[in-house]
Design a protein around this motif. Structure first.
Motif, PDB file in Angstrom:
ATOM      1  N   ASN A 179       1.988 -43.439  60.433  1.00  0.00           N
ATOM      2  CA  ASN A 179       2.415 -42.870  59.149  1.00  0.00           C
ATOM      3  C   ASN A 179       3.908 -42.581  59.227  1.00  0.00           C
ATOM      4  OD1 ASN A 179       2.820 -41.491  56.777  1.00  0.00           O
ATOM      5  ND2 ASN A 179       1.762 -39.630  57.423  1.00  0.00           N
ATOM      6  N   GLN A 192       2.990 -34.333  47.802  1.00  0.00           N
ATOM      7  CA  GLN A 192       2.763 -35.029  49.068  1.00  0.00           C
ATOM      8  C   GLN A 192       1.419 -34.638  49.672  1.00  0.00           C
ATOM      9  OE1 GLN A 192       4.677 -33.702  52.617  1.00  0.00           O
ATOM     10  NE2 GLN A 192       5.109 -35.781  53.334  1.00  0.00           N
ATOM     11  N   ARG A 250      -1.532 -29.389  55.270  1.00  0.00           N
ATOM     12  CA  ARG A 250      -0.723 -30.593  55.485  1.00  0.00           C
ATOM     13  C   ARG A 250      -0.811 -31.036  56.944  1.00  0.00           C
ATOM     14  NH1 ARG A 250       3.286 -31.245  52.090  1.00  0.00           N
ATOM     15  NH2 ARG A 250       3.757 -29.020  52.100  1.00  0.00           N
ATOM     16  N   SER A 255       5.852 -39.032  57.225  1.00  0.00           N
ATOM     17  CA  SER A 255       5.403 -37.711  57.663  1.00  0.00           C
ATOM     18  C   SER A 255       6.401 -36.609  57.311  1.00  0.00           C
ATOM     19  CB  SER A 255       5.165 -37.710  59.177  1.00  0.00           C
ATOM     20  OG  SER A 255       6.359 -37.999  59.874  1.00  0.00           O
ATOM     21  N   LEU A 259      -1.789 -34.727  58.441  1.00  0.00           N
ATOM     22  CA  LEU A 259      -0.819 -35.484  59.233  1.00  0.00           C
ATOM     23  C   LEU A 259      -1.340 -35.781  60.631  1.00  0.00           C
ATOM     24  CD1 LEU A 259       2.534 -33.734  58.219  1.00  0.00           C
ATOM     25  CD2 LEU A 259       1.740 -35.996  57.534  1.00  0.00           C
ATOM     26  N   GLU A 260      -2.212 -34.902  61.138  1.00  0.00           N
ATOM     27  CA  GLU A 260      -2.744 -35.089  62.493  1.00  0.00           C
ATOM     28  C   GLU A 260      -3.714 -36.265  62.578  1.00  0.00           C
ATOM     29  OE1 GLU A 260      -4.344 -32.188  66.123  1.00  0.00           O
ATOM     30  OE2 GLU A 260      -4.796 -31.680  64.031  1.00  0.00           O
ATOM     31  N   LEU A 308      -1.506 -37.290  50.401  1.00  0.00           N
ATOM     32  CA  LEU A 308      -2.061 -37.480  51.747  1.00  0.00           C
ATOM     33  C   LEU A 308      -3.582 -37.454  51.708  1.00  0.00           C
ATOM     34  CD1 LEU A 308       0.316 -35.270  53.935  1.00  0.00           C
ATOM     35  CD2 LEU A 308      -0.131 -37.709  54.294  1.00  0.00           C
ATOM     36  N   GLN A 326       3.696 -37.063  66.226  1.00  0.00           N
ATOM     37  CA  GLN A 326       2.936 -38.307  66.063  1.00  0.00           C
ATOM     38  C   GLN A 326       3.235 -39.283  67.194  1.00  0.00           C
ATOM     39  OE1 GLN A 326       1.942 -41.696  62.630  1.00  0.00           O
ATOM     40  NE2 GLN A 326       3.422 -40.083  62.197  1.00  0.00           N
TER      41      GLN A 326
END
Length: 326
Positions: free
Chosen positions: A216, A112, A192, A219, A196-197, A116, A237
């Motif tokens: 997204n 993952q 990660r 996540s 993700l941010e 990403l 998020q």
């Protein structure tokens, strides 16, 4: 707002670099490279202001698959109009679930993490990267600037992981070994977190007095192929989404996300097992997104997880839309 849309969903395509066929959720489809030209050269594509690809461009997020896709985009000069949304096949750990590997786990969700990184790079090369704005550390930044910083921090780590031994953590020597092991895990999770941010991303289109919020919905950390399809946006998020919306007052607001918000009507009126599986293939934490749509008067949510046509108008007017992909 006078938009000409082309729903460039390629979930039935899944651009691949691994062979002639791809395992899909419902059944095997021909390899994506056979269908990609047909999708891109469809008549509506040339007149579209925005080409929205709502996820699952690839089968397993491989670098070769992304390169095939982006080469086709560059060949037709579509990057400036193409907006990508992360799908579970692009991000999560996707593989054939067979008995001999049923207990295999991606212990630290490295697949993952790598996927990403590859999606973030593809996003930067298209419309989202050129115009997108995201919140990093609570401050709005252009996606390209935020991506550049995240890439510099994450890529060396990902490149080094295959040759970096995992520190042992045994019951007998747990106290002595714990620091090295937890440092190893912390570096992976910090990387990660940086990727993700980058989401959500607001893509303003001033000439149309509109903004598209790209979310997204993959996540959730994915370690096993049986769980890769579960969609989740996450509290962090959602908080960034609400703050980002305050920065963009355009009249027309749209949301692009991979997973469906609610089940289709016919999926709630059939057998128990069908209803059960339908429940787990929609967005797991959709309620905050529904509230967001009400609060900010979102005109439409464009999604596509289930390979099925989907059109539903919620009581306050927001349209949930997914064109057929077969």
């Amino acid at each position: 707002a006078g938009y000409r849309w082309y729903d460039g969903e390629t979930q039935a395509v899944n651009v691949v670099n691994e062979g002639a066929t791809v395992r899909m959720v419902e059944r095997a489809h021909p390899g994506g490279k056979r269908q990609l030209d047909r999708v891109f050269d469809a008549p509506p594509r040339g007149d579209a202001d925005v080409i929205l690809v709502t996820g699952d461009v690839t089968a397993r997020g491989t670098a070769g698959s992304w390169r095939n896709f982006l080469d086709a985009v560059d060949e037709r000069e579509l990057a400036a109009r193409m907006l990508l949304v992360p799908g579970n096949h692009d991000i999560a750990f996707v593989d054939h679930l067979v008995r001999k590997r049923a207990l295999r786990l991606d212990r630290f969700a490295i697949v993952q993490l790598g996927n990403l990184l590859k999606f973030g790079e593809a996003f930067a090369e298209t419309l989202g990267g050129q115009r997108g704005v995201c919140l990093v550390g609570g401050e709005p930044r252009t996606y390209l600037d935020a991506w550049s910083d995240a890439e510099k921090a994450v890529r060396p780590l990902v490149a080094a992981l295959p040759t970096t031994p995992v520190p042992p953590l045994t019951l007998r020597h747990w106290w002595r070994e714990r620091h090295a092991f937890f440092d190893y895990v912390e570096k992976i999770e910090a990387a990660r977190g940086k990727l993700l941010e980058l989401f959500p991303v607001a893509v303003p289109l001033a000439e149309k007095d509109s903004v598209i919020f790209v979310l997204n919905s993959v996540s959730r950390v994915s370690r096993h192929p049986a769980l890769n399809a579960i969609g989740r946006i996450g509290r962090a998020q959602y908080k960034r989404l609400d703050r980002l919306a305050r920065q963009f007052p355009p009249r027309l607001k749209l949301v692009a996300v991979h997973h469906h918000l609610v089940r289709r009507g016919e999926e709630q009126s059939v057998g128990f097992m069908t209803r059960l599986f339908a429940k787990f293939t929609v967005l797991g934490d959709s309620r905050p997104l529904v509230k967001f749509c009400i609060r900010w008067c979102v005109r439409a949510v464009l999604d596509r997880h289930r390979h099925l046509s989907y059109h539903r108008r919620l009581p306050w007017g927001t349209v949930l839309r997914a064109a057929p992909s077969t």
